[in-house]
Design an enzyme around this catalytic site. Structure first.
Site, short mmCIF file in Angstrom:
data_model
loop_
_atom_site.label_atom_id
_atom_site.label_comp_id
_atom_site.label_asym_id
_atom_site.label_seq_id
_atom_site.Cartn_x
_atom_site.Cartn_y
_atom_site.Cartn_z
N CYS A 163 0.83 -1.19 0.00
CA CYS A 163 0.00 0.00 0.00
C CYS A 163 0.87 1.25 0.00
CB CYS A 163 -0.92 -0.02 1.23
SG CYS A 163 -1.98 1.44 1.34
N CYS A 166 -0.11 3.30 3.66
CA CYS A 166 0.29 2.80 4.98
C CYS A 166 1.47 1.86 4.92
CB CYS A 166 -0.89 2.11 5.68
SG CYS A 166 -1.45 0.60 4.86
N HIS A 176 -7.20 0.65 0.54
CA HIS A 176 -6.96 1.53 1.68
C HIS A 176 -8.14 2.49 1.83
CE1 HIS A 176 -4.22 3.50 4.60
NE2 HIS A 176 -4.95 4.57 4.31
N CYS A 177 -8.74 2.52 3.01
CA CYS A 177 -9.83 3.45 3.30
C CYS A 177 -9.22 4.74 3.86
CB CYS A 177 -10.81 2.84 4.29
SG CYS A 177 -12.15 3.95 4.76
N CYS A 183 -5.90 -0.30 5.62
CA CYS A 183 -6.33 -1.18 4.55
C CYS A 183 -7.41 -2.13 5.06
CB CYS A 183 -5.15 -1.98 4.01
SG CYS A 183 -4.02 -1.02 2.97
N CYS A 191 -19.11 4.03 5.10
CA CYS A 191 -20.46 4.53 5.29
C CYS A 191 -20.52 5.37 6.56
CB CYS A 191 -21.45 3.37 5.39
SG CYS A 191 -23.17 3.90 5.62
#
Length: 330
Positions: A163, A166, A176-177, A183, A191
């Protein structure tokens, strides 16, 4: 000196309380926000679940006090805002019992599913994960090879296995959020209404939340609309408070039904196709190249994650036990 990026894992970043992790990340960003608009956006994310609970509590209050209570009491004991010609006492009592049982059962399933989505870890990359031996570490693991045969392109798209944000290893379908800053396995989206990222382990609970919210808001739309019209047309200003509350509850129910119903339809199809929202968005380019529009795009079943039948795709999310498909249990 080698310029290859070092892939590391963060076992300390695996958490058991997603809501606590998310609140810490957002709170830290609020402290460093430079503009008022950015702060307001972050605060809205932080308190979105509380808003959901307040709206549910409000419509529940209106449902029981102004819709069901007159039916239980009967025409002779109802207030002046409850016309005695609406329903006979016996029929009104039966309708009220059925409606209350429906509301309690569906409402309990909604709250249970919403809570499980909030409290379940969506899926952290195991600290011990390593790419498979012999596999090309740069092979893309997302569904970007859809319709390779149709486009005469047999070479998979390539990417780093680590990633870039991170530095952690990324198994297939991991993304990855940016909101929770980690991740997530089989990441679908973040949401704000459930205050968590939706991933591999809580995706079933999220879809069930949408399902029961749609069923609940649909009944509220019908019942509050009927009550609002009956009271407004025949009693008018004599019942201004009831009209206001029923009208507000109707607006909330319509908003929920419109938003959640659309999301439910999309995610049920994603489940049948074994795709996530991220993967679906990545496929839009392929669909446009093939000239597919609208519902035609939902009939494509040649992507790499399709398991052969829609039932197998469904079972990957909801399990193989049909009796447990619509219950918020693992």
């Amino acid at each position: 000196m080698s310029t290859e990026r070092r892939i590391v894992n963060h076992p300390t970043r695996v958490y058991t309380a997603p809501w606590r992790w998310t609140s810490q990340v957002i709170s830290g960003r609020i402290d460093h926000a430079s503009t008022l608009q950015e702060r307001c956006s972050l605060y809205s994310q932080l308190y979105a679940p509380l808003l959901v609970l307040l709206l549910v509590a409000f419509v529940t209050y209106v449902f029981f006090v102004y819709l069901m209570r007159p039916l239980f009491l009967g025409p002779s004991l109802t207030a002046s805002c409850s016309p005695d010609w609406l329903l006979p006492a016996s029929i009104g009592y039966v309708v009220a019992v059925v409606a209350v049982l429906y509301y309690v059962v569906v409402g309990a399933l909604f709250l249970a599913s919403w809570t499980r989505t909030l409290l379940t870890d969506p899926g952290a990359v195991p600290a011990s994960y390593m790419p498979q031996t012999g596999a090309d570490p740069t092979t893309n693991n997302t569904a970007t090879t859809t319709h390779n045969a149709a486009t005469n392109n047999t070479t998979p798209h390539r990417r780093r296995v680590g990633c870039r944000r991170c530095g952690g290893a990324k198994p297939p379908r991991t993304h990855h959020c940016s909101v929770v800053d980690r991740c997530v396995l089989r990441f679908d989206h973040y949401c704000p209404w459930v205050f968590a990222a939706v991933g591999h382990f809580n995706y079933k609970y999220y879809v069930l939340t949408l399902l029961y919210a749609t069923l609940l808001s649909g009944v509220l739309c019908v019942s509050t609309l009927a009550r609002f019209l009956v009271t407004g047309l025949h009693l008018g200003q004599q019942c201004a408070l009831e009209l206001s509350l029923c009208g507000a509850a109707l607006c909330v129910a319509l908003l929920f039904w419109n938003m959640v119903g659309g999301l439910l339809g999309s995610h049920l199809r994603y489940v049948a196709l074994n795709l996530t929202t991220v993967e679906w968005m990545q496929e839009l380019g392929q669909f446009q190249n093939l000239g597919l529009r609208g519902c035609e795009r939902f009939r494509i079943t040649t992507h790499r994650w399709y398991l052969g039948t829609e039932r197998r795709n469904w079972e990957q999310v909801f399990g193989v036990q049909p009796l447990l498909w619509f219950l918020p249990v693992a």
